[in-house]
Design a protein around this motif. Structure first.
Motif, PDB file in Angstrom:
ATOM      1  N   PRO A  53       0.810  -1.229   0.000  1.00  0.00           N
ATOM      2  CA  PRO A  53       0.000   0.000   0.000  1.00  0.00           C
ATOM      3  C   PRO A  53       0.840   1.275   0.000  1.00  0.00           C
ATOM      4  O   PRO A  53       0.351   2.335  -0.387  1.00  0.00           O
ATOM      5  N   ALA A  54       2.095   1.182   0.455  1.00  0.00           N
ATOM      6  CA  ALA A  54       2.940   2.380   0.530  1.00  0.00           C
ATOM      7  C   ALA A  54       3.673   2.662  -0.767  1.00  0.00           C
ATOM      8  O   ALA A  54       4.182   3.776  -0.956  1.00  0.00           O
ATOM      9  N   MET A  55       3.744   1.696  -1.670  1.00  0.00           N
ATOM     10  CA  MET A  55       4.537   1.877  -2.884  1.00  0.00           C
ATOM     11  C   MET A  55       4.082   3.067  -3.725  1.00  0.00           C
ATOM     12  O   MET A  55       4.914   3.833  -4.220  1.00  0.00           O
ATOM     13  N   ALA A 170      -2.269  -8.507   7.795  1.00  0.00           N
ATOM     14  CA  ALA A 170      -1.587  -7.530   8.641  1.00  0.00           C
ATOM     15  C   ALA A 170      -0.716  -6.593   7.819  1.00  0.00           C
ATOM     16  O   ALA A 170      -0.655  -5.387   8.097  1.00  0.00           O
ATOM     17  N   GLY A 171      -0.038  -7.137   6.793  1.00  0.00           N
ATOM     18  CA  GLY A 171       0.875  -6.312   6.004  1.00  0.00           C
ATOM     19  C   GLY A 171       0.202  -5.127   5.341  1.00  0.00           C
ATOM     20  O   GLY A 171       0.537  -3.972   5.623  1.00  0.00           O
ATOM     21  N   PRO A 172      -0.771  -5.366   4.450  1.00  0.00           N
ATOM     22  CA  PRO A 172      -1.427  -4.229   3.802  1.00  0.00           C
ATOM     23  C   PRO A 172      -2.145  -3.311   4.777  1.00  0.00           C
ATOM     24  O   PRO A 172      -2.145  -2.089   4.605  1.00  0.00           O
ATOM     25  N   LEU A 173      -2.783  -3.892   5.812  1.00  0.00           N
ATOM     26  CA  LEU A 173      -3.521  -3.058   6.762  1.00  0.00           C
ATOM     27  C   LEU A 173      -2.567  -2.158   7.545  1.00  0.00           C
ATOM     28  O   LEU A 173      -2.758  -0.936   7.629  1.00  0.00           O
ATOM     29  N   ILE A 174      -1.519  -2.777   8.111  1.00  0.00           N
ATOM     30  CA  ILE A 174      -0.527  -1.988   8.849  1.00  0.00           C
ATOM     31  C   ILE A 174       0.179  -1.018   7.908  1.00  0.00           C
ATOM     32  O   ILE A 174       0.418   0.144   8.251  1.00  0.00           O
ATOM     33  N   GLY A 175       0.505  -1.510   6.698  1.00  0.00           N
ATOM     34  CA  GLY A 175       1.186  -0.656   5.741  1.00  0.00           C
ATOM     35  C   GLY A 175       0.384   0.583   5.397  1.00  0.00           C
ATOM     36  O   GLY A 175       0.916   1.695   5.346  1.00  0.00           O
ATOM     37  N   GLY A 176      -0.920   0.404   5.179  1.00  0.00           N
ATOM     38  CA  GLY A 176      -1.760   1.557   4.859  1.00  0.00           C
ATOM     39  C   GLY A 176      -1.909   2.517   6.025  1.00  0.00           C
ATOM     40  O   GLY A 176      -1.786   3.741   5.861  1.00  0.00           O
ATOM     41  N   LEU A 177      -2.163   1.976   7.233  1.00  0.00           N
ATOM     42  CA  LEU A 177      -2.333   2.835   8.412  1.00  0.00           C
ATOM     43  C   LEU A 177      -1.062   3.616   8.726  1.00  0.00           C
ATOM     44  O   LEU A 177      -1.102   4.828   8.968  1.00  0.00           O
ATOM     45  N   VAL A 178       0.073   2.903   8.716  1.00  0.00           N
ATOM     46  CA  VAL A 178       1.337   3.569   9.051  1.00  0.00           C
ATOM     47  C   VAL A 178       1.688   4.607   7.989  1.00  0.00           C
ATOM     48  O   VAL A 178       2.154   5.706   8.301  1.00  0.00           O
ATOM     49  N   THR A 179       1.462   4.275   6.729  1.00  0.00           N
ATOM     50  CA  THR A 179       1.769   5.217   5.650  1.00  0.00           C
ATOM     51  C   THR A 179       0.931   6.482   5.773  1.00  0.00           C
ATOM     52  O   THR A 179       1.439   7.600   5.594  1.00  0.00           O
ATOM     53  N   ASP A 180      -0.350   6.330   6.097  1.00  0.00           N
ATOM     54  CA  ASP A 180      -1.238   7.488   6.196  1.00  0.00           C
ATOM     55  C   ASP A 180      -0.951   8.349   7.426  1.00  0.00           C
ATOM     56  O   ASP A 180      -1.124   9.571   7.399  1.00  0.00           O
ATOM     57  N   HIS A 181      -0.514   7.722   8.529  1.00  0.00           N
ATOM     58  CA  HIS A 181      -0.437   8.453   9.794  1.00  0.00           C
ATOM     59  C   HIS A 181       0.985   8.696  10.300  1.00  0.00           C
ATOM     60  O   HIS A 181       1.212   9.682  11.013  1.00  0.00           O
ATOM     61  N   LEU A 182       1.935   7.825   9.980  1.00  0.00           N
ATOM     62  CA  LEU A 182       3.303   7.986  10.475  1.00  0.00           C
ATOM     63  C   LEU A 182       4.324   8.202   9.370  1.00  0.00           C
ATOM     64  O   LEU A 182       5.391   8.751   9.614  1.00  0.00           O
ATOM     65  N   GLY A 316      -9.767   5.186  -6.339  1.00  0.00           N
ATOM     66  CA  GLY A 316      -9.528   6.418  -5.593  1.00  0.00           C
ATOM     67  C   GLY A 316      -9.578   6.270  -4.095  1.00  0.00           C
ATOM     68  O   GLY A 316      -9.840   7.249  -3.388  1.00  0.00           O
ATOM     69  N   VAL A 317      -9.303   5.062  -3.577  1.00  0.00           N
ATOM     70  CA  VAL A 317      -9.342   4.866  -2.129  1.00  0.00           C
ATOM     71  C   VAL A 317      -7.997   5.265  -1.524  1.00  0.00           C
ATOM     72  O   VAL A 317      -6.987   5.406  -2.219  1.00  0.00           O
ATOM     73  N   SER A 318      -7.965   5.411  -0.202  1.00  0.00           N
ATOM     74  CA  SER A 318      -6.726   5.758   0.490  1.00  0.00           C
ATOM     75  C   SER A 318      -5.820   4.544   0.602  1.00  0.00           C
ATOM     76  O   SER A 318      -6.225   3.416   0.318  1.00  0.00           O
ATOM     77  N   ALA A 319      -4.566   4.783   1.036  1.00  0.00           N
ATOM     78  CA  ALA A 319      -3.631   3.681   1.226  1.00  0.00           C
ATOM     79  C   ALA A 319      -4.165   2.697   2.267  1.00  0.00           C
ATOM     80  O   ALA A 319      -4.042   1.476   2.117  1.00  0.00           O
ATOM     81  N   THR A 320      -4.774   3.204   3.319  1.00  0.00           N
ATOM     82  CA  THR A 320      -5.327   2.325   4.357  1.00  0.00           C
ATOM     83  C   THR A 320      -6.439   1.453   3.788  1.00  0.00           C
ATOM     84  O   THR A 320      -6.465   0.236   4.007  1.00  0.00           O
ATOM     85  N   ALA A 321      -7.357   2.064   3.048  1.00  0.00           N
ATOM     86  CA  ALA A 321      -8.479   1.317   2.488  1.00  0.00           C
ATOM     87  C   ALA A 321      -8.013   0.298   1.463  1.00  0.00           C
ATOM     88  O   ALA A 321      -8.564  -0.806   1.369  1.00  0.00           O
ATOM     89  N   SER A 322      -6.982   0.629   0.677  1.00  0.00           N
ATOM     90  CA  SER A 322      -6.490  -0.324  -0.316  1.00  0.00           C
ATOM     91  C   SER A 322      -5.892  -1.544   0.362  1.00  0.00           C
ATOM     92  O   SER A 322      -5.952  -2.658  -0.162  1.00  0.00           O
ATOM     93  N   GLY A 323      -5.278  -1.335   1.540  1.00  0.00           N
ATOM     94  CA  GLY A 323      -4.764  -2.478   2.288  1.00  0.00           C
ATOM     95  C   GLY A 323      -5.891  -3.340   2.833  1.00  0.00           C
ATOM     96  O   GLY A 323      -5.795  -4.567   2.848  1.00  0.00           O
ATOM     97  N   MET A 324      -6.973  -2.709   3.270  1.00  0.00           N
ATOM     98  CA  MET A 324      -8.093  -3.459   3.835  1.00  0.00           C
ATOM     99  C   MET A 324      -8.826  -4.267   2.782  1.00  0.00           C
ATOM    100  O   MET A 324      -9.461  -5.277   3.101  1.00  0.00           O
TER     101      MET A 324
END
Length: 591
Positions: A53-55, A170-182, A316-324
């Motif tokens: 999701p962060a790529m 866990a990978g895409p979900l964590i990847g999207g959340l961390v990318t969006d927030h940290l 057009g979804v966010s990085a977090t949503a694409s991971g989910m």
């Protein structure tokens, strides 16, 4: 551990060695080793999915959309080269320290990735991670083969396979959340505590019997296979993008790669301890399994790597949503993998799962190809679930089949062969599908913009917005897309949708080939011990027939005759094991 080879058996205790004792389950030490292996596998596989999701955000920040696939390809390329080398060396010198070294190298790569200030430095960090992954992935499976017999291994490999499913969630979900927030840099640091825990478990609890094999390291094989693979994979990655497929650079790289790889094959037929023994790869059951693993890997990474691109760039979804979006696929894969492992351990049969898995996966990719711009996320979710079911039914079974078909002295090499071709498939798949994506995006987006109504085109020309260069980056970068005229947003996303359609369509033939190959894999009864019949027959004081309990092991074709072995009663041993014992090679050390 109530398993094989946790400590070296004494000569006068051969008949009660852990190698031949009936398997009753893992004891406390064995369970702790298994936990350590799962943690190591979790760290390695998480690194493949957490960055997905962060790529888009990484290339949006660092640039390099034309080299998009290299963030994944670098790790896969180095991992592919590492796997066969480590597999063979672990057969010769033991697995423990290679496994610990792989963990240490992987964590070093994670630290470098978090520190990256440029695109190509990040690629270098991913290559270092790949070196660790190429050690951890095959050795985790091999050590399972060291301590658990094939007949009981399905359950444990099903659990190990579920690790891939967990990391897919866990990978895409964590990847999207961390990318969006940290920020995406933290993705690399998050795996360090887990890696340290895995290192501690393996260091304290894993104590396998020291390998008694002797032989020279196949340096000639290493120095021909490595450049051959690197050149071939680089040509595949650059072809159609950086260089035309018919350019002298690409053709020259393929020609040089072919020369190295042909030399490698010749060398492997002559050296004492070949890196990839040709006699293993010529066995039909092994050859079909590794080929199917290759084609499934190509198709699988078409989903794991490029579904987030579709979700962000087209929907057009966010990085977090694409991971989910990948979570349903991963849940389907986890549950199916565990269930299949339990069923294989209970029934001893694996062929029905391979064939069913292949059929289901083809259907899943058909659903991906059928996606159109404007479709709801539910259609994408359905396709993901079906693909997850197919992967869970079949992916880990190929490793079990190969491990059951070889002697324990070749377990590391054979397991590495499966992982090697799987890694090659992942690398080729990511590179080829990435080339298809980048080659299609510019054309598709340009055509969609050119098809706009005349008044919109005139407005764009008046504002200087007709320059379509760099719009691929904007499709993956929300901040860049928000700065473009509203009239361009839909054509960009529609063009991305057409490009991704071509990516998914390219993956379908690989899923079909995996199904066809699986149809030709014959059933071989799973052994009840970690040793094959011919290995047990050479051990003083061991009644091979009694130890195997009448369970067949492998067909005659698996071990060509090189010398006689003690006669074993076929009625007690089982026809398949008797043939293997009569036709299996043995070295002077085994005699």
């Amino acid at each position: 551990m109530s398993t094989a080879s946790t400590v070296a058996p004494s000569p006068d205790a051969a008949s009660t060695s852990p190698d031949t004792a009936a398997f009753t389950g893992l004891d406390r030490q064995g369970k702790l080793v298994f936990v350590g292996l799962m943690l190591g596998m979790f760290v390695a596989s998480l690194s493949q999915t957490i960055v997905g999701p962060a790529m888009p955000r990484i290339v949006g920040e660092l640039g390099g959309i034309e080299h998009y696939s290299w963030i994944a390809t670098a790790a896969m390329l180095v991992s592919a080269v590492t796997v066969p080398v480590v597999g063979k060396l672990s057969d010769l010198y033991g697995r423990r320290w290679f496994y610990l070294g792989g963990l240490a190298v992987f964590m070093l790569g994670s630290i470098l990735g978090g520190m990256a200030q440029g695109f190509w430095f990040l690629v270098l960090a991913r290559a270092v991670q790949g070196l660790g992954m190429g050690t951890l992935m095959p050795l985790s499976q091999t050590i399972i083969g060291d301590i658990i017999p094939p007949r009981r291994r399905g359950k444990y490999q099903g659990i190990m396979g579920a690790v891939f499913g967990v990391t897919s969630i866990a990978g895409p979900l964590i990847g999207g959340l961390v990318t969006d927030h940290l920020g995406w840099r933290w993705l690399f640091y998050l795996t360090l505590p887990i890696g340290i825990a895995a290192f501690a478990f393996i260091l304290k609890f894993l104590h396998l019997e020291q390998s008694s094999q002797h032989g020279k390291v196949d340096f000639a094989g290493i120095f021909t296979l490595t450049p051959g693979l690197v050149l071939a994979l680089l040509a595949t990655t650059w072809g159609g993008g950086d260089f035309a497929w018919s350019s002298p650079v690409i053709l020259g790289m393929y020609a040089l790669a072919a020369a190295f790889l042909i030399s490698f094959v010749v060398i492997e037929t002559r050296v004492e301890e070949p890196l990839l023994p040709m006699h293993l790869l010529l066995r039909p059951i092994v050859a079909l399994s590794v080929a199917a693993s290759f084609t499934i890997a190509v198709a699988m990474f078409g989903a794991i790597i490029y579904i987030p691109v579709y979700a962000q760039g087209v929907m057009g979804v966010s990085a977090t949503a694409s991971g989910m979006i990948l979570i349903p696929q991963s849940l389907a894969m986890i549950l199916t993998s565990i269930t299949v492992g339990l069923l294989i351990s209970k029934t001893g049969r694996y062929r029905p799962f391979l064939i069913t898995g292949g059929i289901v996966m083809v259907i899943g990719y058909g659903l991906l190809v059928a996606l159109e711009y404007g479709d709801s996320q539910w259609r994408l979710t359905l396709a993901m679930i079906v693909i997850g079911l197919g992967l869970g039914l079949s992916m880990q079974v190929y490793t079990l089949i190969v491990q059951n078909a070889v002697a324990r002295r070749e377990l590391g090499t054979a397991t590495a062969a499966v992982q090697f071709f799987r890694n090659i498939g992942s690398t080729v798949g990511t590179a080829v599908l990435g080339t298809v994506m980048t080659a299609s995006m510019t054309t598709s987006i340009s055509e969609r913009i050119a098809a706009l109504p005349a008044k919109d085109l005139a407005s764009l020309q008046a504002s200087g917005g007709m320059d379509v260069s760099g719009l691929e980056n904007a499709a993956l970068d929300p901040s860049a897309l928000s700065q473009l005229p509203d009239v361009l947003v839909e054509p960009i996303r529609m063009g991305m949708g057409e490009a991704m359609h071509m990516v998914f369509l390219t993956a379908v033939p690989f899923a079909l080939v995996a199904l066809v190959l699986s149809l030709f894999i014959k059933h071989v009864p799973l052994r009840e011990t970690v040793q094959t019949a011919e290995e047990l027959a050479t051990r003083p004081g061991v009644d091979a027939a009694a130890e195997l309990g009448g369970t067949g092991a492998e067909p005659q074709e698996l071990h060509p005759r090189t010398g006689p072995l003690p006669v074993i009663d076929p009625e007690r041993l089982g026809a398949a094991d008797a043939e293997a014992a009569a036709d299996s090679p043995r070295t002077s050390a085994e005699s």
